[in-house]
Design a protein around this motif. Structure first.
Motif, PDB file in Angstrom:
ATOM      1  N   SER A  76     -84.163  55.306 -11.957  1.00  0.00           N
ATOM      2  CA  SER A  76     -83.424  56.005 -12.930  1.00  0.00           C
ATOM      3  C   SER A  76     -82.092  55.383 -13.521  1.00  0.00           C
ATOM      4  O   SER A  76     -81.651  54.387 -13.008  1.00  0.00           O
ATOM      5  N   ILE A  77     -81.766  55.840 -14.726  1.00  0.00           N
ATOM      6  CA  ILE A  77     -80.573  55.323 -15.333  1.00  0.00           C
ATOM      7  C   ILE A  77     -79.901  56.472 -15.808  1.00  0.00           C
ATOM      8  O   ILE A  77     -80.486  57.674 -16.231  1.00  0.00           O
ATOM      9  N   GLY A  78     -78.398  56.675 -15.714  1.00  0.00           N
ATOM     10  CA  GLY A  78     -77.443  57.599 -15.811  1.00  0.00           C
ATOM     11  C   GLY A  78     -76.446  57.377 -16.832  1.00  0.00           C
ATOM     12  O   GLY A  78     -76.044  56.535 -16.622  1.00  0.00           O
ATOM     13  N   ILE A  79     -76.415  58.105 -17.904  1.00  0.00           N
ATOM     14  CA  ILE A  79     -75.388  57.839 -18.813  1.00  0.00           C
ATOM     15  C   ILE A  79     -74.352  58.929 -18.571  1.00  0.00           C
ATOM     16  O   ILE A  79     -74.711  60.277 -18.722  1.00  0.00           O
ATOM     17  N   ILE A  80     -73.259  58.826 -17.914  1.00  0.00           N
ATOM     18  CA  ILE A  80     -72.416  59.780 -17.304  1.00  0.00           C
ATOM     19  C   ILE A  80     -71.248  59.978 -18.380  1.00  0.00           C
ATOM     20  O   ILE A  80     -70.607  58.929 -18.658  1.00  0.00           O
ATOM     21  N   GLN A  81     -70.598  61.544 -18.846  1.00  0.00           N
ATOM     22  CA  GLN A  81     -69.648  61.681 -19.377  1.00  0.00           C
ATOM     23  C   GLN A  81     -68.642  62.835 -18.505  1.00  0.00           C
ATOM     24  O   GLN A  81     -69.531  63.580 -18.187  1.00  0.00           O
ATOM     25  N   GLN A  82     -67.652  62.349 -18.300  1.00  0.00           N
ATOM     26  CA  GLN A  82     -66.854  63.413 -17.810  1.00  0.00           C
ATOM     27  C   GLN A  82     -66.104  64.332 -18.900  1.00  0.00           C
ATOM     28  O   GLN A  82     -65.292  63.389 -19.511  1.00  0.00           O
ATOM     29  N   MET A  83     -66.453  65.331 -19.166  1.00  0.00           N
ATOM     30  CA  MET A  83     -66.030  65.922 -20.559  1.00  0.00           C
ATOM     31  C   MET A  83     -64.897  66.910 -20.258  1.00  0.00           C
ATOM     32  O   MET A  83     -64.212  66.999 -21.271  1.00  0.00           O
ATOM     33  N   GLN A  84     -64.349  67.100 -19.101  1.00  0.00           N
ATOM     34  CA  GLN A  84     -62.715  67.700 -18.969  1.00  0.00           C
ATOM     35  C   GLN A  84     -62.222  67.014 -18.186  1.00  0.00           C
ATOM     36  O   GLN A  84     -62.801  65.964 -17.289  1.00  0.00           O
ATOM     37  N   GLU A  87     -58.756  63.737 -20.652  1.00  0.00           N
ATOM     38  CA  GLU A  87     -57.932  63.552 -21.991  1.00  0.00           C
ATOM     39  C   GLU A  87     -57.691  62.273 -22.313  1.00  0.00           C
ATOM     40  O   GLU A  87     -57.633  61.778 -23.568  1.00  0.00           O
ATOM     41  N   ASN A  88     -56.934  61.499 -21.524  1.00  0.00           N
ATOM     42  CA  ASN A  88     -56.285  60.412 -21.753  1.00  0.00           C
ATOM     43  C   ASN A  88     -57.045  59.141 -21.060  1.00  0.00           C
ATOM     44  O   ASN A  88     -56.352  58.080 -20.940  1.00  0.00           O
ATOM     45  N   GLY A  89     -58.466  59.457 -21.040  1.00  0.00           N
ATOM     46  CA  GLY A  89     -59.119  58.375 -20.368  1.00  0.00           C
ATOM     47  C   GLY A  89     -59.356  58.388 -18.886  1.00  0.00           C
ATOM     48  O   GLY A  89     -58.368  59.139 -18.247  1.00  0.00           O
ATOM     49  N   LEU A  90     -60.260  57.791 -18.352  1.00  0.00           N
ATOM     50  CA  LEU A  90     -60.346  58.003 -16.849  1.00  0.00           C
ATOM     51  C   LEU A  90     -59.632  56.869 -16.244  1.00  0.00           C
ATOM     52  O   LEU A  90     -59.597  55.593 -16.718  1.00  0.00           O
ATOM     53  N   SER A  91     -59.160  57.353 -14.797  1.00  0.00           N
ATOM     54  CA  SER A  91     -58.574  56.242 -14.192  1.00  0.00           C
ATOM     55  C   SER A  91     -59.351  55.259 -13.506  1.00  0.00           C
ATOM     56  O   SER A  91     -60.689  55.606 -13.521  1.00  0.00           O
ATOM     57  N   LEU A 116     -65.207  62.032 -25.149  1.00  0.00           N
ATOM     58  CA  LEU A 116     -65.171  63.318 -25.001  1.00  0.00           C
ATOM     59  C   LEU A 116     -66.178  64.317 -26.046  1.00  0.00           C
ATOM     60  O   LEU A 116     -66.101  65.442 -26.125  1.00  0.00           O
ATOM     61  N   VAL A 117     -67.090  63.381 -26.831  1.00  0.00           N
ATOM     62  CA  VAL A 117     -67.889  64.044 -27.760  1.00  0.00           C
ATOM     63  C   VAL A 117     -69.320  63.772 -27.245  1.00  0.00           C
ATOM     64  O   VAL A 117     -69.465  62.824 -26.823  1.00  0.00           O
ATOM     65  N   ASN A 118     -70.230  64.768 -27.808  1.00  0.00           N
ATOM     66  CA  ASN A 118     -71.681  64.536 -27.467  1.00  0.00           C
ATOM     67  C   ASN A 118     -72.102  63.202 -28.187  1.00  0.00           C
ATOM     68  O   ASN A 118     -71.820  62.877 -29.334  1.00  0.00           O
TER      69      ASN A 118
END
Length: 127
Positions: A76-84, A87-91, A116-118
């Motif tokens: 499997s391949i996962g394209i992951i987004q943390q949507m909440q 806001e200032n980017g992930l550490s 943070l957009v689809n």
């Protein structure tokens, strides 16, 4: 019958998932079979500062969602987004948590997208 044959042939193809993580909720779009699942966790895995504050609860919840919806993790391949809560980017620590979380449940190849957009079909195809 067609679905069963496609699933059997799926042994040889990569299962691709577009995964969006929200506060105590996950949305998974199965890019291989074209379905979308959205579920909310009955137990919180976040706190006021971080989306995945309780790793074990998040892991159990995500495993449950994949298993109960017959989403295959093999190859499997996962394209992951943390949507909440990003806001200032992930550490670097938050990225590491996401990598560890999704590799622990069995996703083989993980891509983290910090927007943070689809994502569009074209953007998803680039992964």
């Amino acid at each position: 019958m067609t679905f069963i044959i496609n699933r059997m042939l799926g042994i040889f193809k990569q299962n691709r998932y577009y995964i969006k993580l929200f506060i105590n909720r996950i949305e998974i779009r199965d890019l291989t079979y074209g379905r979308t699942i959205s579920e909310e966790s009955k137990t919180a895995f976040n706190n006021e500062r971080i989306l995945v504050a309780n790793f074990e609860k998040a892991e159990d919840f995500i495993k449950h969602v994949f298993k109960n919806n017959d989403l295959l993790l093999k190859n499997s391949i996962g394209i992951i987004q943390q949507m909440q809560m990003s806001e200032n980017g992930l550490s670097e620590v938050e990225k590491r948590v996401l990598l560890e979380l999704f590799s622990t449940i069995g996703i083989n190849e993980i891509h983290i997208d910090q927007t943070l957009v689809n994502l569009t079909e074209k953007q998803l195809a680039e992964y």
